[in-house]
Design a protein around this motif. Structure first.
Motif, short mmCIF file in Angstrom:
data_model
loop_
_atom_site.label_atom_id
_atom_site.label_comp_id
_atom_site.label_asym_id
_atom_site.label_seq_id
_atom_site.Cartn_x
_atom_site.Cartn_y
_atom_site.Cartn_z
N GLY A 177 55.26 82.23 58.47
CA GLY A 177 54.60 83.52 58.57
C GLY A 177 53.50 83.77 57.56
O GLY A 177 52.56 82.99 57.41
N GLN A 178 53.62 84.86 56.83
CA GLN A 178 52.59 85.29 55.90
C GLN A 178 52.38 84.30 54.77
O GLN A 178 51.28 84.19 54.22
N LYS A 179 53.42 83.56 54.39
CA LYS A 179 53.28 82.55 53.33
C LYS A 179 52.33 81.45 53.78
O LYS A 179 51.46 81.01 53.01
N VAL A 180 52.44 81.02 55.02
CA VAL A 180 51.52 80.01 55.57
C VAL A 180 50.09 80.53 55.53
O VAL A 180 49.17 79.82 55.12
N GLN A 181 49.91 81.77 55.96
CA GLN A 181 48.57 82.36 56.01
C GLN A 181 48.00 82.57 54.62
O GLN A 181 46.80 82.37 54.39
N ALA A 182 48.82 82.97 53.66
CA ALA A 182 48.35 83.22 52.30
C ALA A 182 47.81 81.94 51.66
O ALA A 182 46.76 81.94 51.01
N ILE A 183 48.54 80.82 51.83
CA ILE A 183 48.08 79.53 51.27
C ILE A 183 46.81 79.09 51.97
O ILE A 183 45.86 78.60 51.34
N ASP A 186 43.97 81.11 50.57
CA ASP A 186 43.70 80.75 49.18
C ASP A 186 42.94 79.42 49.09
O ASP A 186 41.98 79.29 48.32
N LEU A 187 43.33 78.44 49.88
CA LEU A 187 42.64 77.15 49.90
C LEU A 187 41.20 77.31 50.37
O LEU A 187 40.28 76.70 49.82
N ALA A 188 41.00 78.12 51.40
CA ALA A 188 39.65 78.35 51.91
C ALA A 188 38.77 79.00 50.84
O ALA A 188 37.60 78.64 50.67
N GLN A 189 39.34 79.96 50.11
CA GLN A 189 38.59 80.64 49.05
C GLN A 189 38.23 79.69 47.92
O GLN A 189 37.10 79.69 47.42
N MET A 190 39.17 78.84 47.51
CA MET A 190 38.91 77.88 46.44
C MET A 190 37.81 76.89 46.85
O MET A 190 36.89 76.59 46.08
N ALA A 191 37.92 76.37 48.09
CA ALA A 191 36.91 75.42 48.58
C ALA A 191 35.55 76.07 48.66
O ALA A 191 34.53 75.48 48.26
N ARG A 192 35.48 77.31 49.13
CA ARG A 192 34.20 78.02 49.28
C ARG A 192 33.59 78.33 47.92
O ARG A 192 32.38 78.16 47.71
N THR A 193 34.40 78.75 46.98
CA THR A 193 33.90 79.15 45.66
C THR A 193 33.31 77.96 44.91
O THR A 193 32.19 78.01 44.41
N TYR A 194 34.07 76.87 44.82
CA TYR A 194 33.62 75.72 44.03
C TYR A 194 32.53 74.91 44.74
O TYR A 194 31.70 74.28 44.08
N ASP A 206 34.67 69.82 46.78
CA ASP A 206 34.97 68.79 47.78
C ASP A 206 36.47 68.45 47.78
O ASP A 206 37.06 68.21 48.84
N ALA A 207 37.06 68.41 46.59
CA ALA A 207 38.49 68.12 46.50
C ALA A 207 39.31 69.19 47.19
O ALA A 207 40.26 68.89 47.94
N PHE A 208 38.96 70.45 46.95
CA PHE A 208 39.69 71.54 47.61
C PHE A 208 39.43 71.55 49.12
O PHE A 208 40.30 71.94 49.90
N LYS A 209 38.25 71.11 49.53
CA LYS A 209 37.98 70.99 50.97
C LYS A 209 38.90 69.95 51.60
O LYS A 209 39.41 70.15 52.71
N ASP A 210 39.08 68.82 50.91
CA ASP A 210 40.00 67.79 51.41
C ASP A 210 41.42 68.32 51.52
O ASP A 210 42.13 68.07 52.50
N LEU A 211 41.83 69.05 50.50
CA LEU A 211 43.19 69.60 50.50
C LEU A 211 43.34 70.64 51.62
O LEU A 211 44.36 70.66 52.32
#
Length: 376
Positions: A177-183, A186-194, A206-211
């Motif tokens: 549920g929401q835990k899946v969506q929250a992660i 968060d990953l999308a935000q980290m990849a976009r920011t860096y 790029d590393a966060f994009k891979d993850l």
């Protein structure tokens, strides 16, 4: 004197007939026709461009006529916004549209709710189980970035994040549920920011994009029943981000953004190397924003004094002596700036009718002097 009057009448009548023929069987710009198909009404200026568009924009400062013209142009921007919103909604369902009559912030809120509703339908049923394949994938990503061009600080930050994710997975065994969506968010935000940074920071992106890519593949593979609906919601949200950025640039209660503001938001949201997607014209929402920017136009760039004087003359009786096309515009005056007038003017004509009108236009300079001679 009679010769002079005859030539002026002949030129004026010929110009008026030519202009009326242009409006009776309009040959509008292809980009404008495409925009109209997307629900954006056309004024003569946006349909034909050039001097007609300049005359139209400068006419906004005239009494009575100006209110009609500016009102029609405002309607164009409102419907352009609706077209942008409908493009966002088409990711969810091509038949899903903004309700008729809904514009500005009300239309924005309708789209925002539609996307959230789509996520609400999907997210509660999502799960990710910590199977051996997930463990192997996370370890592979850590090995890939344990050496290389990442700075020590960035490497430690990335490894700490992945280790934390892995530890949390191991402890719970399953996300739902929401835990899946929250992660996911968060990953999308980290990849976009860096990814927006440079040097080592860009490599960290790029590393966060891979993850993020590994996480999303795992999510889709373990949830095949919901993967299509999730992709629809994600695609709609991706396009909606551009609209949000454009809306943030607006002022006042209307909440209507211009094509230029949306185009700027599209460029700002392009995270490809050196804005490559935008340079190729392939960024999301760029086709609609770019087309509308060139068709709907901007204000007259000068102070407006000369243009207003010229427009006043054209709209008060001297148009046909200055320009044949302007003569036609004078004759029809403000009819095309109303809904029924716009529909009548730009609706498709039979090919035979268009051909007949074009031939009549070509013959008018030769036929008018003879007709005036019979009248005299």
């Amino acid at each position: 004197g009679q010769a002079l009057i005859g030539s002026l009448l002949g030129g004026g009548a010929s110009g008026a007939l030519s202009g009326l023929g242009r409006l009776a069987a309009p040959n509008i710009r292809p980009e404008a026709a495409t925009l109209r198909e997307q629900g954006v009404p056309l004024t003569p200026g946006s349909a034909f461009g050039g001097r007609i568009q300049q005359i139209e924009q400068s006419a906004e400062s005239l009494p009575i006529v100006g209110g009609i013209v500016s009102g029609a142009r405002q309607k164009q921007f409102e419907q352009f916004n609706v077209a942008a919103y409908n493009k966002v909604l088409s990711n969810i369902d091509p038949k899903l549209k903004v309700p008729q009559g809904l514009t500005g912030r009300d239309a924005y809120q309708f789209v925002e709710k539609a996307i959230q509703d789509k996520y609400n339908d999907v997210v509660p049923d999502l799960t990710i189980v910590y199977v051996p394949r997930v463990q192997t994938g996370l370890q592979s990503i850590k090995n890939r970035y344990s050496k290389g061009n990442l700075s020590e600080a960035d490497r430690n930050q990335f490894m700490t994040y992945v280790n934390g994710l892995e530890s949390d997975f191991r402890a719970n065994g399953i996300y739902s549920g929401q835990k899946v969506q929250a992660i996911k968010q968060d990953l999308a935000q980290m990849a976009r920011t860096y990814s927006a940074g440079t040097g080592s920071s860009k490599i960290l992106g790029d590393a966060f994009k891979d993850l993020e890519g590994f996480y999303m593949n795992t999510l889709r593979n373990q949830n095949p029943k919901y993967s299509t609906d999730l992709k629809k919601a994600d695609s709609a949200f991706k396009d909606f981000v551009r609209v949000q950025t454009a809306m943030a640039k607006t002022r006042g209660e209307e909440g209507v953004f211009t094509p230029a503001q949306l185009e700027s938001a599209v460029r700002q949201s392009d995270k490809s190397a050196r804005k490559g997607a935008f340079a190729r014209g392939a960024a999301p929402m760029q086709d609609l924003a770019g087309r509308a920017t060139s068709i709907l136009g901007q204000k007259v760039p000068d102070s407006g004094t000369a243009s207003r004087g010229m427009t006043g003359a054209l709209l008060t009786g001297g148009a046909s002596y200055v320009d044949p096309l302007a003569g036609g515009l004078t004759a029809l005056m403000t009819a095309p700036y109303y809904r029924l007038g716009e529909k009548a003017m730009f609706s498709p004509r039979p090919a035979s009718f268009t051909e007949t009108v074009q031939r009549a236009r070509a013959a008018s300079p030769f036929a008018v002097p003879g007709l005036l001679g019979l009248v005299q």
